[in-house]
Design an enzyme around this catalytic site. Structure first.
Site, PDB file in Angstrom:
ATOM      1  N   CYS A  60       0.814  -1.213   0.000  1.00  0.00           N
ATOM      2  CA  CYS A  60       0.000   0.000   0.000  1.00  0.00           C
ATOM      3  C   CYS A  60       0.848   1.264   0.000  1.00  0.00           C
ATOM      4  O   CYS A  60       0.309   2.369  -0.099  1.00  0.00           O
ATOM      5  CB  CYS A  60      -0.939   0.009   1.204  1.00  0.00           C
ATOM      6  SG  CYS A  60      -0.092  -0.002   2.797  1.00  0.00           S
ATOM      7  N   CYS A  67      -2.976  -1.913   8.700  1.00  0.00           N
ATOM      8  CA  CYS A  67      -2.207  -0.814   9.300  1.00  0.00           C
ATOM      9  C   CYS A  67      -1.681  -1.198  10.677  1.00  0.00           C
ATOM     10  O   CYS A  67      -0.570  -0.810  11.058  1.00  0.00           O
ATOM     11  CB  CYS A  67      -3.075   0.442   9.397  1.00  0.00           C
ATOM     12  SG  CYS A  67      -3.520   1.144   7.796  1.00  0.00           S
ATOM     13  N   CYS A 106      -1.711   6.667   5.582  1.00  0.00           N
ATOM     14  CA  CYS A 106      -3.072   7.148   5.786  1.00  0.00           C
ATOM     15  C   CYS A 106      -3.340   7.461   7.255  1.00  0.00           C
ATOM     16  O   CYS A 106      -2.509   7.213   8.132  1.00  0.00           O
ATOM     17  CB  CYS A 106      -4.056   6.098   5.290  1.00  0.00           C
ATOM     18  SG  CYS A 106      -4.002   4.552   6.247  1.00  0.00           S
ATOM     19  N   ASP A 146       2.495   2.552   2.466  1.00  0.00           N
ATOM     20  CA  ASP A 146       2.627   3.176   3.786  1.00  0.00           C
ATOM     21  C   ASP A 146       3.971   2.793   4.410  1.00  0.00           C
ATOM     22  O   ASP A 146       4.527   1.732   4.112  1.00  0.00           O
ATOM     23  CB  ASP A 146       1.502   2.724   4.721  1.00  0.00           C
ATOM     24  CG  ASP A 146       0.157   3.312   4.331  1.00  0.00           C
ATOM     25  OD1 ASP A 146       0.133   4.132   3.403  1.00  0.00           O
ATOM     26  OD2 ASP A 146      -0.853   2.937   4.942  1.00  0.00           O
TER      27      ASP A 146
END
Length: 333
Positions: free
Chosen positions: A54, A131, A81, A56
């Site tokens: 992603c 996450c 995010c 991140d």
């Protein structure tokens, strides 16, 4: 910040208030410098971890007391995010005060649970569970940097999904916690199987020891067995309670046999067995005078004992009368 400034509509409602607060006002975002570490008498550890799937990334700063291995402070920087920020902020807070060995036991589920408003409601939508996995992985990297070992050194569980770094224990717990029924749901909650898909079922580009389809099937079977066992135990407890509330006379024949055998096993047989004897309950019959006659047969040394028709018999009768009903009469045959 207004709710719809980050996420619009009903999607926002899938985020706990704790997550929203940490998205907007993270408490541990920042960095710890070498100068600050020296001034506070601690060792600075910096670790980076990025999720290629992603984009991140998170950087974790630990200030550690080298004498005790205790984490005195923790900060982070997140390149991702809002959920990644909230997860990293929670992760940093969970680390503070723990030793390095204690911190590496923090899992992505610990991070997600700490962000919940209600213990039974997920803190984030399923697609954002990865996450908290990233926060879990950066802890392992920081501990590895401090101890000079490979991060794999701290893996005490089997990793099923290498892409999202999701363990067997995590997958099984998520299935149980959220009552999942499909592989797609597992992927939504954990990101396992979302990328290369080798862990979903046999036949992918990489052979695996564990596949999501098998883990789901086995875990659901375990849950069903546990449900049936709990149901049986609850039914037995209800029956036992009902039986305990009934008088001896109200019990059916099987219930009376069980009640009599229970008292004999507890209070009579141990004494008889000490002298080489025992007894059997042959029959239980209601008598015309309202009594309940219990017919017994002496065994072993008791079968030829003179007190079997007097002292021993009266003792047995008295014990049964005191524990079950004063209307019991014991008849030796």
């Amino acid at each position: 910040m207004a709710k719809n400034s980050l996420i619009n509509g009903s999607i926002w409602e899938q985020y706990s208030q704790k997550v929203q607060d940490r998205m907007n006002n993270p408490r541990y975002m920042g960095e710890i410098t070498e100068e600050e570490a020296k001034a506070r008498g601690g060792k600075l550890v910096v670790a980076d971890f990025g999720a290629e799937s992603c984009g991140d990334a998170v950087r974790l700063y630990w200030l550690i007391d080298p004498k005790t291995d205790r984490i005195l402070d923790a900060k982070f920087k997140s390149f991702g995010c809002g959920t990644a920020i909230a997860s990293s902020d929670t992760m940093a807070e969970l680390c503070i005060g723990k030793t390095v060995d204690q911190a590496v036991k923090i899992t992505n589920l610990d991070v997600e649970h700490a962000m919940r408003d209600n213990p039974d409601e997920p803190a984030v939508p399923p697609q954002k569970m990865h996450c908290s996995v990233m926060a879990y992985d950066v802890i392992k990297q920081a501990a590895a940097n401090y101890k000079g070992v490979d991060p794999a050194h701290f893996e005490d569980e089997i990793i099923v999904c290498d892409c999202a770094r999701v363990s067997l224990g995590t997958i099984k717990e998520v299935i149980r916690l959220n009552d999942l029924h499909t592989v797609e749901e597992i992927t939504q909650y954990t990101k396992a199987g979302a990328f290369c898909k080798s862990c979903v079922r046999p036949g992918g580009h990489e052979e695996k020891d564990y596949y999501l389809v098998d883990i789901l099937k086995q875990t659901r079977e375990e849950m069903e067995r546990e449900r049936l066992q709990a149901q049986a135990e609850a039914s037995a407890a209800t029956s036992a309670k009902a039986g305990a509330e009934m008088s001896f006379e109200q019990l059916n024949l099987i219930g009376k046999f069980k009640a009599v055998e229970g008292v004999l096993d507890e209070d009579i047989r141990p004494m008889l067995q000490m002298d080489g004897g025992n007894l059997d309950v042959i029959d239980i019959r209601p008598a015309d005078d309202g009594k309940t006659d219990i017919y017994i047969r002496y065994l072993g040394a008791c079968s030829g004992c003179a007190s079997g028709a007097s002292g021993t018999l009266y003792a047995i009768e008295n014990v049964l009368q005191e524990n079950l009903s004063p209307n019991i009469r014991v008849m030796p045959i």
